[in-house]
Motif scaffolding. Structure first.
Motif, mmCIF file in Angstrom:
data_model
loop_
_atom_site.group_PDB
_atom_site.id
_atom_site.type_symbol
_atom_site.label_atom_id
_atom_site.label_comp_id
_atom_site.label_asym_id
_atom_site.label_seq_id
_atom_site.Cartn_x
_atom_site.Cartn_y
_atom_site.Cartn_z
ATOM 1 N N MET A 1 -19.617 -12.519 -64.403
ATOM 2 C CA MET A 1 -19.324 -12.745 -62.545
ATOM 3 C C MET A 1 -20.735 -13.384 -62.577
ATOM 4 O O MET A 1 -20.305 -14.705 -61.477
ATOM 5 C CB MET A 1 -19.228 -11.404 -62.538
ATOM 6 N N TYR B 1 -19.053 -3.694 -69.807
ATOM 7 C CA TYR B 1 -19.753 -3.328 -68.630
ATOM 8 C C TYR B 1 -20.579 -5.039 -68.981
ATOM 9 O O TYR B 1 -20.604 -5.828 -67.802
ATOM 10 C CB TYR B 1 -20.694 -2.878 -68.430
ATOM 11 N N GLU C 1 -22.646 -13.107 -52.249
ATOM 12 C CA GLU C 1 -23.580 -12.365 -52.143
ATOM 13 C C GLU C 1 -23.244 -10.677 -52.860
ATOM 14 O O GLU C 1 -23.698 -9.922 -53.699
ATOM 15 C CB GLU C 1 -24.382 -11.832 -50.291
ATOM 16 N N PHE C 2 -21.735 -10.275 -52.377
ATOM 17 C CA PHE C 2 -21.844 -9.152 -52.663
ATOM 18 C C PHE C 2 -21.507 -8.689 -54.562
ATOM 19 O O PHE C 2 -21.440 -8.248 -54.962
ATOM 20 C CB PHE C 2 -20.065 -9.157 -52.129
ATOM 21 N N ALA C 3 -20.763 -10.182 -54.485
ATOM 22 C CA ALA C 3 -20.727 -10.706 -56.386
ATOM 23 C C ALA C 3 -21.271 -10.434 -57.233
ATOM 24 O O ALA C 3 -21.482 -9.657 -57.785
ATOM 25 C CB ALA C 3 -19.614 -12.301 -56.749
ATOM 26 N N LYS C 4 -23.085 -11.116 -56.523
ATOM 27 C CA LYS C 4 -23.861 -10.714 -57.360
ATOM 28 C C LYS C 4 -24.689 -9.864 -57.500
ATOM 29 O O LYS C 4 -25.099 -9.878 -58.769
ATOM 30 C CB LYS C 4 -24.964 -11.879 -56.507
ATOM 31 N N TYR C 5 -24.611 -8.412 -56.033
ATOM 32 C CA TYR C 5 -25.078 -7.659 -56.358
ATOM 33 C C TYR C 5 -23.729 -7.171 -57.665
ATOM 34 O O TYR C 5 -24.863 -5.384 -57.761
ATOM 35 C CB TYR C 5 -24.915 -6.472 -55.038
ATOM 36 N N VAL C 6 -22.759 -6.537 -57.652
ATOM 37 C CA VAL C 6 -21.909 -6.606 -58.291
ATOM 38 C C VAL C 6 -22.449 -6.636 -59.752
ATOM 39 O O VAL C 6 -21.922 -5.876 -60.635
ATOM 40 C CB VAL C 6 -20.395 -6.095 -58.053
ATOM 41 N N ALA C 7 -22.216 -8.409 -60.369
ATOM 42 C CA ALA C 7 -23.033 -8.282 -61.370
ATOM 43 C C ALA C 7 -24.042 -7.423 -61.933
ATOM 44 O O ALA C 7 -24.270 -7.500 -62.350
ATOM 45 C CB ALA C 7 -22.605 -10.308 -61.101
ATOM 46 N N GLY D 1 -20.376 -8.631 -65.855
ATOM 47 C CA GLY D 1 -21.614 -9.201 -65.316
ATOM 48 C C GLY D 1 -21.534 -10.216 -65.975
ATOM 49 O O GLY D 1 -22.198 -10.584 -64.768
ATOM 50 N N SER E 1 -25.060 -4.853 -60.694
ATOM 51 C CA SER E 1 -25.321 -3.447 -61.428
ATOM 52 C C SER E 1 -24.583 -3.457 -62.704
ATOM 53 O O SER E 1 -24.259 -2.153 -63.052
ATOM 54 C CB SER E 1 -24.270 -2.973 -59.611
ATOM 55 N N LEU E 2 -23.181 -4.228 -63.221
ATOM 56 C CA LEU E 2 -22.955 -3.715 -63.940
ATOM 57 C C LEU E 2 -23.777 -3.849 -65.255
ATOM 58 O O LEU E 2 -23.738 -3.329 -66.087
ATOM 59 C CB LEU E 2 -21.461 -4.624 -63.921
#
Length: 76
Positions: free
Chosen positions: A20, A13, A34-40, A17, A42-43
């Protein structure tokens, strides 16, 4: 499952992260970036908390085992 194998998934994980985060500059779509930043993020947070929890549990288990051995030796 052995204790070392439990650490593999949280480390993945964290690794994903970081990968990403490093690849965010290559995304040309701002919404996707922006979405990838939040996913990264979160991971990274989930992996770090998970890994920290495992380390603390193993440390407490090892510490408790040593105390139990001392108590058993004192009783004999």
């Amino acid at each position: 499952m052995s204790r070392i194998n439990r650490y593999v998934i949280p480390q993945m994980y964290i690794l994903f992260g970081f990968v990403m985060v490093l690849q965010l500059d290559g995304l040309y779509n701002p919404a996707l970036a922006e979405f990838a930043k939040y996913v990264a993020a979160s991971l990274l947070i989930i992996g770090s908390i998970w890994l920290l929890t495992l380390v603390v549990k193993d440390f407490l288990r090892a510490f408790d085992d040593s105390l139990n051995k001392e108590r058993e030796e004192g009783k004999e």
